[in-house]
Design an enzyme around this catalytic site. Structure first.
Site, PDB file in Angstrom:
ATOM      1  N   ASP A 496       0.842  -0.972   0.393  1.00 58.93           N
ATOM      2  CA  ASP A 496       0.386   0.234   0.106  1.00 58.93           C
ATOM      3  C   ASP A 496       1.337   1.237   0.172  1.00 58.93           C
ATOM      4  O   ASP A 496       1.958   1.135   0.647  1.00 58.93           O
ATOM      5  CB  ASP A 496      -0.660   0.358   1.425  1.00 58.93           C
ATOM      6  CG  ASP A 496      -1.808   0.368   1.325  1.00 58.93           C
ATOM      7  OD1 ASP A 496      -2.599   0.488   0.021  1.00 58.93           O
ATOM      8  OD2 ASP A 496      -3.121  -0.091   2.258  1.00 58.93           O
ATOM      9  N   THR A 498      -0.054   4.964   0.909  1.00 66.06           N
ATOM     10  CA  THR A 498      -0.531   5.366   2.606  1.00 66.06           C
ATOM     11  C   THR A 498       0.227   4.764   3.831  1.00 66.06           C
ATOM     12  O   THR A 498      -1.329   4.353   4.284  1.00 66.06           O
ATOM     13  CB  THR A 498      -1.980   6.083   2.367  1.00 66.06           C
ATOM     14  OG1 THR A 498      -1.944   6.538   1.382  1.00 66.06           O
ATOM     15  CG2 THR A 498      -2.129   6.934   3.700  1.00 66.06           C
ATOM     16  N   ASP A 818      -4.022  -2.059   5.245  1.00 67.54           N
ATOM     17  CA  ASP A 818      -4.687  -1.213   5.940  1.00 67.54           C
ATOM     18  C   ASP A 818      -6.410  -0.915   6.632  1.00 67.54           C
ATOM     19  O   ASP A 818      -7.131  -1.041   7.294  1.00 67.54           O
ATOM     20  CB  ASP A 818      -4.273   0.104   6.816  1.00 67.54           C
ATOM     21  CG  ASP A 818      -4.499   1.137   5.908  1.00 67.54           C
ATOM     22  OD1 ASP A 818      -4.827   0.250   4.192  1.00 67.54           O
ATOM     23  OD2 ASP A 818      -3.646   2.015   5.975  1.00 67.54           O
ATOM     24  N   ASP A 822      -9.044  -4.143   1.874  1.00 73.51           N
ATOM     25  CA  ASP A 822      -7.374  -4.963   1.681  1.00 73.51           C
ATOM     26  C   ASP A 822      -8.155  -6.184   2.448  1.00 73.51           C
ATOM     27  O   ASP A 822      -6.956  -7.293   1.781  1.00 73.51           O
ATOM     28  CB  ASP A 822      -6.056  -4.171   2.080  1.00 73.51           C
ATOM     29  CG  ASP A 822      -6.189  -2.409   1.988  1.00 73.51           C
ATOM     30  OD1 ASP A 822      -6.063  -2.807   0.747  1.00 73.51           O
ATOM     31  OD2 ASP A 822      -5.945  -2.268   2.220  1.00 73.51           O
TER      32      ASP A 822
END
Length: 1263
Positions: A496, A498, A818, A822
């Site tokens: 990911d 972020t 997160d 996901d």
């Protein structure tokens, strides 16, 4: 208002003083029965008994707005009255139970039996028969005392068995203790947001009490039962309790009941906690399970007996029927014969289906249960598959050798006694002959004990447990043990952006306001008043009320961002404009918001509707800029007026504002609003397409999320270690590309791919919209950045890479995530990493490892530890197999030539203890080094024993065998001592055989140092003092060996040796190190005959019919495949292997909170009870066309998560229908099965029935 609630709680306390009973006008039983109701029934009960939810709050002495007062005595009283929010864990196994389990090992049982027979026979004295009459071997005992000492060997074997059992049981016990500690640590970290005294606070899940007002939001796992007070677009996944995979919409009007252990999949809200701990719905299920456990054991035994009885009766009936049928057949003509046979088959089928159905069901159920307990339902880890297969192979070889040894010994004895010596069989000698047979049998069993590598699972377990403990320090909280080993094989990481690669501390740095692009945040007086007011109001109400900015923890530090970081950036922007968003939130509390469309991965925006006094409505929206701008038809100008916003203007903004911002790595967010005048009447709020159009753009902001300083270096290390890092993000493609180049994922001039989700879908789907593996194979090797991706895209990519066979070796994929969305990808991947700080509960549930610091560089540490586990196992194997080969050959050859094993049973058991338990401890705890990251990953099919290791094993075996045989056959001349060969039955131990035994052990000790290096390194002492466990074990073994030889006496068949003899033994042992250098010098490439061993079972090697059978199972269990081929039976003889694999699984259970209700012992809290949500992407999709599709810009419709067009009615008719006849077409067409936790149940756009062999079929997630 706050003071009121405090006063109320004080008044409550005075009232309690007056009457102790019934402090609350609500009993525990009442609340329990309330929570058992659903939907309309629940609403009816609340209205009937309490009026409404506020009435219930009053009864429970709490305020729906300010929550409980939070006084310690109030909380304590509630705990006393309504119970605590903990579910008492199942009692751990006692030490005695573990001892009993260790005793179940087949080899140990055989040894015990042999030892007891040996003991019994040693006390038997034949009446008057002359021993000499029974042959040479029996005679020759000069000393009566010696003959009396015959019992010692049997006793010594029993004693060593006791030692082995105690060591095993202690290992299991300490591991269970360690993992309970780990479990409780995981639990202590779980907190939940509640409102107390008007303040939003985080409390430990166990501290939640009845009457608390809790805030729930997207991604939470509910820790207790409650009733909804206020909700925005709240959807819950209740599959863990009801098995119903559709998300349930929760509103005050239709279903306000929220249950513990369920997941919030969308929206947010406030709930009043009504039941906790054992009184919550999850707790009740547990209590039933717990109560059922003890009874179950007895019932199971009874059921088992009944079943066997029934089976026997069945067989009798079957036989009788067959006899009858045969008679009938004889009477009938030949023509009818064939028909009869067919009938018989049918009948047989029927009879088995009829009466036997129950039996089969029981059988399969029991097996299923055992399987579930033994392992989470997922494919065995790469390493375990290889190990089980290898252990079975070695075990088979050992069994063969030991059988051969016994047969040869008995044959030689018979030939020698009755033929060569020509003695007759004398009845009185029978016990002596039996004694010989028992002695031979014991030798055979010891060969088997040495051959079976029961230390393998122990080594794996110790290595993993040690690594897991150390990984905690490196911020990796491992939830499934095997994940840590799989990580060492990882070839790809899909990360990911972020929070993982970036710091997840967002700030607004640029803005486009009133036709002007500000490179820095403008002063508030530069912004038109009307625009500023709308902006402040929009940000204040249209950010979740759980997001806020708090004062810094330390003086001079940065303000703390709590909640969603993007929203915090916007709130920070308000503060920079010198305004306060809290004044707006106080004016408009959350209860006054008319409707909230919360953010989800399909909308990519969030909107909040306010109702004005005059009956009109105003909606504020924020979201991804290029998506929201398409919905805008006006834009605010510098004068504070709105002007028309044409497609041409939009292109200008995209080109001159959004793209430049994105190319600097900024995330762009558009803020807009819309008014609904009262004359138009009330809009249809469910029709999102109509609501979310005709917006007026207020401004576009650029939010910076700086890259973590340590990430570029970590990515460089990954790439050097042969791991490809890919970035999968929901952000704009320009932003993603900019961040990727800052991180070093892509370099200028490389031939790489950066595409967005839309393009990705266009490339991987055929004309019918089906995903094709061949198309994915063209993309993924070059793909480095996937932007604007939906959760389905992420899952498709991960699955595509894992299923791909384009590159050898096959890919092992790790994924980080997160968000709740996901979940599917985290579950599908070989290893799922969830963020410990920013991660939602759903993501953590679906993951294998939790990164407690949310940092990418911790993943690199995990890779290092994973590779270290693999190497530790290989080191242990190299050492173990050398000992195996040598000990088996020595015992076998010695027995055949001298009719007695040079290494006695007790000595063998000691060697077994050194090479199994101690060596696994010593070699499995080697710390990792940076050099591990300098080689490529091993991949799935890499053999455990490489050719270099095979060279080392055979090379050292040659040296050791040469030394042992030289000592065995010429030792008496070299050392000038009496020969120990051909000793009679109860002869005293000899110096000769003691030297052989001692030299053998010395060689193993020095070879243990050699085994520390497996890649052909020369310096075997490198870093030896960093591993104190290794040093102390080698030293300790040496000391114990001295004690055994000098003082072991008869039980160990040893005689004390002189200093000279000791020095020779040590010198011959030391020769191993010198010989090791010679072996290293020989290039492996020259030795063509060397084969590697310990591959995993390849899918292709499995016969088709077996594959078909396996389709019904949830996993391909490679070990089982091997067993099934070798006809299960002997495999049970690897009892200890199973015991220890069981232990490995026991931790995995204690660590893994998601096998549903199967293993109650693994759930110590409600929180951990959860089965992972059934991820079904169609559910999360509201029925709105995707933004991009509405514009008609696509040539062919590539609806991403969309259900496909239905097949013609003819195919529809043939498809099985499912019980839930919703209007959801997909439901009616696809029979839904429960997905296994790791196969991440996403229906790949699967309204079309998958044809076997079709690309869709191959890509379907294993249903």
């Amino acid at each position: 208002m706050a003071s009121n609630s405090f006063r109320g709680s004080k008044r409550g306390r005075h009232a309690q003083a007056n009457h102790d009973v019934g402090d609350f006008n609500c009993s525990l039983k009442e609340l329990r029965s309330l929570m058992e109701l659903r939907g309309p029934e629940g609403i009816a009960r609340i209205q009937e008994c309490y009026g409404d939810v506020e009435g219930l709050c009053t009864r429970l002495r709490t305020s729906p707005i300010h929550g409980l007062g939070g006084h310690a005595d109030d909380i304590a009283r509630r705990k006393e009255e309504f119970g605590q929010n903990v579910i008492p864990p199942k009692k751990p196994k006692t030490f005695l139970q573990l001892v009993w389990e260790a005793l179940q090992d087949v080899t140990l049982i055989i040894l015990e039996v042999a030892a007891i027979i040996s003991l019994g026979l040693s006390f038997y004295r034949p009446p008057d028969a002359e021993r000499e009459n029974c042959g040479k071997a029996a005679g020759g005992v000069e000393d009566e005392g010696e003959a009396d000492a015959g019992w010692i060997e049997g006793a010594a074997i029993l004693l060593s068995v006791v030692c082995v059992v105690l060591v095993t049981a202690f290992n299991d016990w300490s591991k269970e203790k360690q993992f309970r500690g780990l479990q409780s640590r995981i639990e202590q970290e779980q907190k939940f947001t509640v409102v107390r005294g008007g303040q939003v606070v985080q409390v430990h899940v166990a501290e939640i009490v009845v009457g608390d007002v809790a805030q729930v939001k997207y991604g939470d796992l509910l820790p207790a039962d409650g009733v909804l007070i206020q909700g925005n677009d709240l959807k819950i996944d209740e599959s863990s309790l009801t098995g119903e995979s559709d998300h349930v919409k929760k509103t005050l009007d239709n279903d306000p009941m929220l249950l513990s252990g369920t997941h919030v999949m969308e929206g947010s809200g406030k709930i009043l906690i009504t039941a906790v701990g054992v009184n919550s719905q999850t707790g009740i299920i547990f209590t039933l399970l717990g109560a059922g456990e003890d009874e179950d054991d007895d019932e199971e035994e009874k059921a088992e007996k009944e079943r066997k009885k029934r089976e026997r009766e069945e067989k009798k009936k079957e036989k009788e029927r067959r006899k009858k049928e045969k008679k009938e057949k004889k009477d009938k003509k030949d023509k009818l014969d064939k028909k009869n046979k067919r009938d018989e088959k049918n009948k047989k089928g029927k009879s088995q289906d009829g009466a036997g159905v129950e039996m089969q069901a029981l059988n399969s159920d029991d097996e299923g249960e055992e399987k579930k307990k033994a392992h989470p339902k997922k494919e065995k880890s790469v390493l375990q598959g290889k190990l089980t297969k290898l252990a079975v192979q070695i075990g088979k070889a050992g069994l063969f050798m030991s059988g051969l040894t016994v047969i040869i010994l008995i044959t030689l004895f018979m030939v020698d006694t009755f033929w060569i010596q020509g003695l007759p069989w004398i009845a009185d000698c029978t016990p002596i002959y039996i004694q010989f047979c028992v002695k031979f049998f014991i030798i055979g069993v010891t060969v088997l004990v040495v051959a079976v590598p029961e230390g393998l699972p122990l080594a794996v377990t110790i290595s993993l447990a040690y690594s897991v403990k150390k990984m905690m320090k490196d911020n990796n909280l491992v939830r499934h043990l095997d994940a840590c080993e799989t990580m060492g094989n990882a070839t790809a990481i899909c990360s990911d952006k972020t929070g993982t690669l970036t710091m997840n501390r967002m700030t607004v740095v640029q803005a486009y306001l009133g036709d002007r692009h500000y490179r820095v945040v403008p002063e508030s007086d530069l912004i038109p008043g009307k625009v500023l007011d709308l902006l402040i109001m929009g940000i204040g109400v249209n950010c979740a009320y759980t997001s806020k900015i708090m004062s810094p923890e330390k003086e001079g530090g940065l303000p703390r961002q709590v909640g969603n970081k993007t929203e915090c950036a916007l709130l920070g922007f308000v503060l920079e404009l010198r305004r306060d968003y809290m004044t707006i939130r106080n004016e408009i509390p959350e209860e006054k918001l008319f409707k909230v469309y919360t953010f989800n991965s399909v909308r990519k925006s969030m909107s909040t509707v306010l109702k004005n006094a005059d009956g009109s409505y105003r909606m504020f929206s924020k979201g991804a800029s290029e998506i929201l701008l398409k919905k805008c038809c006006k834009i605010m100008t510098a004068s504070g007026e709105a002007k028309v916003f044409k497609p041409r203007d939009r292109d200008y903004v995209v080109k001159n504002v959004i793209e430049p911002m994105a190319s600097e790595g900024l995330r762009t967010i558009c803020l807009a609003y819309r008014d609904f005048p009262p004359v138009d009447g009330e809009p249809d709020w469910e029709n999102e397409t109509d609501i979310l159009t005709g917006l007026t753009c207020l401004c576009v902001v650029g939010i910076e999320d700086p890259v973590r300083p340590e990430v570029p270096d970590a990515i460089k290390r990954c790439q050097r270690a042969g791991i490809t890092v890919r970035m999968v993000t929901g952000d704009n493609i320009d932003t993603a590309r900019a961040i990727a180049s800052k991180c070093g994922i892509v370099h200028p001039g490389d031939d790489f791919l950066c595409i967005d989700g839309k393009e990705f879908n266009r490339r991987i789907r055929n004309q019918l919209g089906e995903i094709e593996q061949e198309r994915i194979d063209k993309i993924w090797p070059k793909l480095r950045v996937l932007a604007r991706s939906s959760p389905t895209d992420k899952h498709t990519l991960v699955k595509g890479i894992m299923d791909s066979t384009v590159l050898e070796p096959r890919q092992v994929v790790a994924v980080t995530g997160d968000g709740t969305n996901d979940g599917p990808a985290l579950k599908k991947a070989d290893v799922g990493f969830a963020m410990g700080i920013a991660g939602t509960d759903v993501a953590k549930e679906a993951s294998d490892i939790i990164l407690t610091d949310d940092n990418f560089s911790s993943i690199v540490k995990a890779v290092m530890w994973g590779r270290n586990v693999y190497d530790s196992i290989s080191k242990f194997l190299q050492f173990q197999l050398t000992v195996n080969v040598v000990a088996v050959i020595v015992a076998f050859t010695g027995a055949c030539i001298t009719q007695d094993s040079p290494l006695k049973a007790v000595q063998m058991l000691w060697v077994n203890l050194i090479m199994d338990t101690f060596a696994s401890l010593a070699l499995a705890t080697e710390p990792p080094t940076e050099s591990l990251l300098l080689r490529k990953p091993y991949g799935r099919n890499k053999p455990l024993i490489s050719r270099t290791m095979m060279k080392n094993i055979l090379g050292h075996a040659v040296y050791q065998l040469t030394v042992i045989f030289t000592l065995l056959f010429t030792g008496e001349q070299i050392f000038d001592i009496d020969s120990g060969r051909y000793a009679p039955l109860h002869a005293p131990p000899s110096e000769h055989y003691t030297i052989v035994f001692n030299t053998f052990v010395m060689m193993q000790l020095f070879n243990e140092i050699n085994a520390r290096k497996i890649h052909g390194e020369r310096n075997v002492f490198d870093g030896i003092f960093k591993n104190m466990i290794f040093c102390s074990i080698v030293f300790g073994t040496f000391v114990i060996q001295i004690v055994i030889v000098q003082f072991g006496g008869k039980p160990f068949s040893c005689v004390g040796l002189s200093i000279d003899q000791w020095l020779w033994c040590v010198f011959l042992g030391f020769g191993c190190l010198l010989w090791g250098q010679v072996v290293t010098t020989v290039p492996t490439s020259r030795l063509k005959f060397l084969k590697s061993a310990g591959h995993g079972t390849q899918q292709e090697e499995i016969p088709e019919d077996e594959l078909e059978e396996m389709d019904d199972l949830d996993e391909i269990d490679h070990g089982e495949m091997e067993m099934r081929r070798g006809q299960v039976l002997w495999c049970r003889g690897l009892g200890r292997i199973q015991t220890q694999i069981r232990v490995v699984n026991a931790f995995q259970d204690t660590l893994s909170p998601y096998e549903g209700l199967e293993t109650p012992e693994s759930r110590n809290s409600i929180h951990n009870f959860m089965t992972t949500p059934e991820f079904r992407i169609e559910d999360s999709e509201p029925q709105i066309p995707l933004i991009d599709d509405t514009e008609g810009e696509d040539d062919a419709p590539t609806k991403r998560n969309a259900t496909q067009t239905l097949p013609p009615p003819s195919t529809l008719a043939t498809l099985p229908s499912t019980p839930n006849q919703n209007n959801n077409a997909v439901d009616r067409i696809i029979p839904l099965y429960k997905e296994s936790p790791k196969t991440g149940g996403i229906h790949q756009s699967a309204a079309l029935p998958p044809r076997p062999g079709s690309p869709l079929h191959s890509l379907e997630t294993s249903l």
